[in-house]
Enzyme design. Structure first.
Site, PDB file in Angstrom:
ATOM      1  N   LYS A  88       5.148   9.173   8.642  1.00  0.00           N
ATOM      2  CA  LYS A  88       4.917   8.681  10.011  1.00  0.00           C
ATOM      3  C   LYS A  88       5.955   9.091  11.059  1.00  0.00           C
ATOM      4  CE  LYS A  88       2.392   4.842   7.994  1.00  0.00           C
ATOM      5  NZ  LYS A  88       1.060   4.595   8.452  1.00  0.00           N
ATOM      6  N   TYR A  93       0.815  -1.179   0.135  1.00  0.00           N
ATOM      7  CA  TYR A  93       0.142  -0.040  -0.082  1.00  0.00           C
ATOM      8  C   TYR A  93       0.800   1.104   0.039  1.00  0.00           C
ATOM      9  CZ  TYR A  93      -3.547   3.373   1.543  1.00  0.00           C
ATOM     10  OH  TYR A  93      -4.294   4.340   1.620  1.00  0.00           O
ATOM     11  N   ASP A 109       9.351   2.615  -0.870  1.00  0.00           N
ATOM     12  CA  ASP A 109       8.439   3.506  -0.170  1.00  0.00           C
ATOM     13  C   ASP A 109       8.592   3.156   1.399  1.00  0.00           C
ATOM     14  OD1 ASP A 109       4.829   3.354   0.123  1.00  0.00           O
ATOM     15  OD2 ASP A 109       6.356   4.370   1.281  1.00  0.00           O
TER      16      ASP A 109
END
Ligand code: KE4
Length: 445
Positions: A272, A149, A244
């Protein structure tokens, strides 16, 4: 620091009000607890390793805002830095020192990074990195991996993980076929499938984007040679490799997956931990690539709140605390203790389970292992997981409400917290084996 829980309507009233004004009552689908058949948690505050609901009940938190809170909730250095920054103003829409200071830290910490562009979400980071890669190579096709994702931008909603997998959604409506048709997807860890793509499309392939540790299909580590194999194939074809690291960055090692596995990417996306809970993300990499981004180059990308001074202050405070305390080895030890403990508890009950930790990311599948790809992750019984999940939650342990997410750990989690968690997991596994028990309470949305 204990405070009286704020008096408020019980959670069910908040949920009713939320669903009246917000789709599914949430700001992000996976928070709805749908796949586990429960009413969602309504958080009121967090403190260290715990999150508290409106009624003041505390839960040991292994979601940690889906990764950002590596120091735990309301970490004093972060809170104090943000409060100080806020007193100087919420946003400038102009250059300021803290964005430079955080960019310098990213360049110092992350291998291969010479320049950084801040954005406000991992989705912005990945969509911008792909745009840059397409511009730099003049090629439109991208390759991603099933179950990975990379946020909700159109190019990535192809066999995606996380909330897309959790809700068993088809590739999202609203994404034109002409767009999704530019995204190829093959199984994670499958270099033979990658070879087929390169053989057929290599000259049109602008980028391979990969989660170097897949954290959106549960946790699936790269097999030996997988990341190295991607690097070699990209080099041969003139395709750019994008790691990623929105989830793995500053978590699977101080320098992220590039440092942990010794494989260099051309571009990395971060988020994050970088924002410590505030909306901060970035794409970064070699100067020759990044200088193509406007205004120095012609690849356009922009953002009103990019480099926001509060987010920069939070990121600097969090990275500086990580620098000062260097908790990475201890975090990995604790995550391994947690995973090994869960596997032992499952084994003692004759239940199939497999799992691992990568830094302070961790994951367990209740199925025979090993799990190397999304198909393997989907072998686990979702109804069993839902019964197990609810039993853990009722005993005060908050895991990700989906079998297709990774777990996290913070420096605020103690050995006693992990021991308590393992007790809860044992009781929950016992309860979950009772198939007569309905995982879907009345009225679950
Ligand atoms: P955001 O746009 O949600 O900030 O980041 C997207 C993203 C990109 N890359 C990776 C590897 C990611 O894990 C994410 C977002 N992660 C999910 C949880 N697995 C966010 C949680 C949510 O969607 O609410």
């Amino acid at each position: 620091m204990s405070r009286e829980p704020r008096r408020s309507p019980v959670a069910s009233d908040w949920i009713r009000r939320a669903r009246d004004v917000m789709p599914g009552g949430v700001s992000s689908p996976v928070r709805a607890f749908r796949s586990v058949g429960m009413e969602p948690l309504f958080a009121a505050r967090g403190e260290g390793a715990r999150i508290f609901n409106e009624a003041g009940r505390g839960y040991l938190d292994y979601v940690l805002s889906w990764g950002p809170l590596i120091l735990g909730h309301a970490a004093p250095p972060v809170v104090e830095a943000v409060a100080r920054a806020a007193r100087d103003g919420m946003s400038f829409g102009a250059c300021h020192a803290r964005e430079v200071e955080l960019a310098e830290r990213v360049a110092a910490w992350v291998p291969g990074v010479e320049m950084v562009r801040f954005v406000n979400s991992g989705t912005e980071a990945t969509m911008s990195a792909v745009r840059l890669a397409r511009a730099a190579t003049g090629r439109d096709l991208i390759l991603k991996f099933e179950g990975c994702y990379h946020g909700h931008a159109d190019p990535f909603l192809v066999v995606a993980g996380s909330g897309v997998a959790t809700l068993s959604l088809p590739d999202s409506p609203g994404v034109p076929a002409v767009t999704s048709g530019l995204t190829l997807a093959v199984p994670y860890n499958d270099l033979e499938a990658v070879d087929t793509v390169f053989a057929e499309h290599g000259s049109r392939l602008g980028a391979v984007i990969v989660e170097p540790v897949a954290g959106n299909a549960g946790l699936i580590p790269p097999r030996e040679g997988f990341l190295e194999g991607l690097r070699e194939r990209c080099d041969r074809a003139g395709t750019l490799l994008i790691f990623d690291e929105v989830m793995t960055g500053f978590r699977v090692a101080r320098g992220g997956a590039q440092e942990r596995y010794g494989v260099g990417a051309d571009l990395v996306t971060l988020g994050k931990v970088l924002g410590a809970g505030l909306p901060v993300a970035a794409y970064a990499g070699r100067a020759d690539l990044m200088r193509r981004v406007a205004p120095e180059g012609s690849v356009y990308q922009a953002g009103t709140l990019s480099g926001n001074p509060l987010g920069m202050a939070a990121g600097i405070a969090q990275l500086d605390e990580l620098e000062r305390t260097d908790p990475f080895a201890d975090l990995e030890r604790r995550a391994a203790t947690l995973v090994d403990g869960i596997l032992a508890v499952a084994s003692a009950r004759g239940l199939p389970a497999c799992g691992t930790a990568a830094g302070s990311m961790w994951g367990v599948f209740f199925t025979e292992g090993p799990v190397f790809d999304f198909e393997g992750a989907r072998r686990a019984d979702p109804e069993f997981f839902a019964r197990y999940y609810r039993a853990c939650f009722e005993r005060g342990v908050f895991f990700a409400p989906s079998a297709f997410e990774a777990g996290f750990l913070s420096t605020a989690h103690t050995d006693a917290d992990i021991a308590r968690t393992l007790e809860v997991v044992g009781e929950a596994l016992d309860e979950a084996q009772d198939e007569s028990w309905d995982a879907r309470p009345e009225g679950a949305g």
